[in-house]
Design an enzyme around this catalytic site. Structure first.
Site, PDB file in Angstrom:
ATOM      1  N   HIS A  20       1.162 -91.210 -32.072  1.00 19.10           N
ATOM      2  CA  HIS A  20       0.729 -90.869 -30.861  1.00 19.10           C
ATOM      3  C   HIS A  20       0.565 -89.573 -30.781  1.00 19.10           C
ATOM      4  O   HIS A  20       1.483 -88.631 -30.663  1.00 19.10           O
ATOM      5  CB  HIS A  20       1.733 -91.558 -29.821  1.00 19.10           C
ATOM      6  CG  HIS A  20       1.349 -91.340 -28.215  1.00 19.10           C
ATOM      7  ND1 HIS A  20       2.199 -91.150 -27.391  1.00 19.10           N
ATOM      8  CD2 HIS A  20       0.193 -91.668 -27.860  1.00 19.10           C
ATOM      9  CE1 HIS A  20       1.426 -91.226 -26.364  1.00 19.10           C
ATOM     10  NE2 HIS A  20       0.022 -91.437 -26.512  1.00 19.10           N
ATOM     11  N   ASP A  28     -19.974 -82.838 -37.894  1.00 17.65           N
ATOM     12  CA  ASP A  28     -21.379 -82.689 -38.421  1.00 17.65           C
ATOM     13  C   ASP A  28     -21.264 -82.010 -39.877  1.00 17.65           C
ATOM     14  O   ASP A  28     -20.193 -81.139 -40.397  1.00 17.65           O
ATOM     15  CB  ASP A  28     -22.080 -82.242 -37.528  1.00 17.65           C
ATOM     16  CG  ASP A  28     -21.889 -80.563 -37.201  1.00 17.65           C
ATOM     17  OD1 ASP A  28     -21.189 -79.969 -38.037  1.00 17.65           O
ATOM     18  OD2 ASP A  28     -22.292 -80.445 -36.108  1.00 17.65           O
ATOM     19  N   HIS A  99     -17.411 -75.261 -27.742  1.00 18.87           N
ATOM     20  CA  HIS A  99     -17.290 -75.327 -29.176  1.00 18.87           C
ATOM     21  C   HIS A  99     -16.435 -74.625 -30.112  1.00 18.87           C
ATOM     22  O   HIS A  99     -15.817 -75.025 -31.123  1.00 18.87           O
ATOM     23  CB  HIS A  99     -18.963 -74.961 -29.842  1.00 18.87           C
ATOM     24  CG  HIS A  99     -18.923 -75.402 -31.305  1.00 18.87           C
ATOM     25  ND1 HIS A  99     -18.841 -76.610 -31.838  1.00 18.87           N
ATOM     26  CD2 HIS A  99     -19.289 -74.522 -32.211  1.00 18.87           C
ATOM     27  CE1 HIS A  99     -19.275 -76.511 -33.129  1.00 18.87           C
ATOM     28  NE2 HIS A  99     -19.444 -75.397 -33.476  1.00 18.87           N
ATOM     29  N   TYR A 121     -23.689 -79.445 -32.763  1.00 20.79           N
ATOM     30  CA  TYR A 121     -22.470 -79.751 -31.975  1.00 20.79           C
ATOM     31  C   TYR A 121     -22.141 -81.187 -32.145  1.00 20.79           C
ATOM     32  O   TYR A 121     -21.512 -81.668 -31.276  1.00 20.79           O
ATOM     33  CB  TYR A 121     -22.807 -79.376 -30.721  1.00 20.79           C
ATOM     34  CG  TYR A 121     -23.132 -77.790 -30.405  1.00 20.79           C
ATOM     35  CD1 TYR A 121     -22.383 -76.909 -30.898  1.00 20.79           C
ATOM     36  CD2 TYR A 121     -24.340 -77.430 -30.030  1.00 20.79           C
ATOM     37  CE1 TYR A 121     -22.596 -75.464 -30.619  1.00 20.79           C
ATOM     38  CE2 TYR A 121     -25.061 -76.225 -29.838  1.00 20.79           C
ATOM     39  CZ  TYR A 121     -23.779 -75.301 -30.326  1.00 20.79           C
ATOM     40  OH  TYR A 121     -24.215 -73.998 -30.035  1.00 20.79           O
ATOM     41  N   ALA A 122     -22.474 -82.058 -33.033  1.00 17.74           N
ATOM     42  CA  ALA A 122     -22.164 -83.330 -33.177  1.00 17.74           C
ATOM     43  C   ALA A 122     -20.636 -83.432 -34.010  1.00 17.74           C
ATOM     44  O   ALA A 122     -20.679 -83.887 -34.978  1.00 17.74           O
ATOM     45  CB  ALA A 122     -23.004 -84.246 -33.931  1.00 17.74           C
ATOM     46  N   ASN A 123     -19.662 -83.125 -32.936  1.00 19.17           N
ATOM     47  CA  ASN A 123     -18.294 -83.157 -33.572  1.00 19.17           C
ATOM     48  C   ASN A 123     -17.560 -83.700 -32.297  1.00 19.17           C
ATOM     49  O   ASN A 123     -17.678 -83.530 -31.170  1.00 19.17           O
ATOM     50  CB  ASN A 123     -17.793 -81.837 -33.734  1.00 19.17           C
ATOM     51  CG  ASN A 123     -18.910 -80.888 -34.471  1.00 19.17           C
ATOM     52  OD1 ASN A 123     -18.791 -81.314 -35.705  1.00 19.17           O
ATOM     53  ND2 ASN A 123     -19.370 -79.883 -33.921  1.00 19.17           N
TER      54      ASN A 123
END
Length: 132
Positions: A20, A28, A99, A121-123
């Protein structure tokens, strides 16, 4: 053989071992991966696999309590709209951080999954929840 969507043995083991609040990052192709977290490199070629594809499979296996994305990923999108790579996949809107903060947080993740995604920024940081 498993009946669920996730066939990657190492990734399956990482998800099964999450507690948890533990963090799992899907990044990316350009996201710097710190030395601490386990590195799961799925990148084959630019664009393969996409973050959206990996996220879909991970979400089929992992109970997610909350998620974070970079503010920069949203850019000029209308309020409440998410980037295409995570649109419709999360139960709730993700929180946003810079970011730079997302990169700092990734150092505390249990694992970072590198994709072939080349969208800036595809994270996403996923926090493990509980199933009870």
């Amino acid at each position: 053989m498993k009946r669920t969507a996730l066939l990657h043995a190492e990734l399956s083991q990482v998800i099964a071992a999450l507690g948890h609040g533990d963090m799992l990052v899907i990044g990316d192709a350009g996201l710097p991966i710190p030395d601490g977290p386990r590195r799961i490199d799925l990148a084959l070629t630019p664009g393969i696999p996409r973050v959206a594809d990996v996220l879909k499979v991970v979400l089929s296996e992992m109970q997610v309590e909350r998620a974070l994305i970079a503010r920069e990923a949203i850019g000029q999108l209308p309020v409440g709209q998410l980037p295409a790579w995570c649109e419709g996949q999360l139960a709730a809107l993700p929180e946003t951080v810079s970011h730079e903060e997302l990169k700092r947080l990734s150092a505390r993740a249990k694992a970072v999954i590198r994709t072939g995604e080349c969208t800036p920024y595809a994270n996403i940081v996923l926090y493990a929840g509980v199933t009870f």
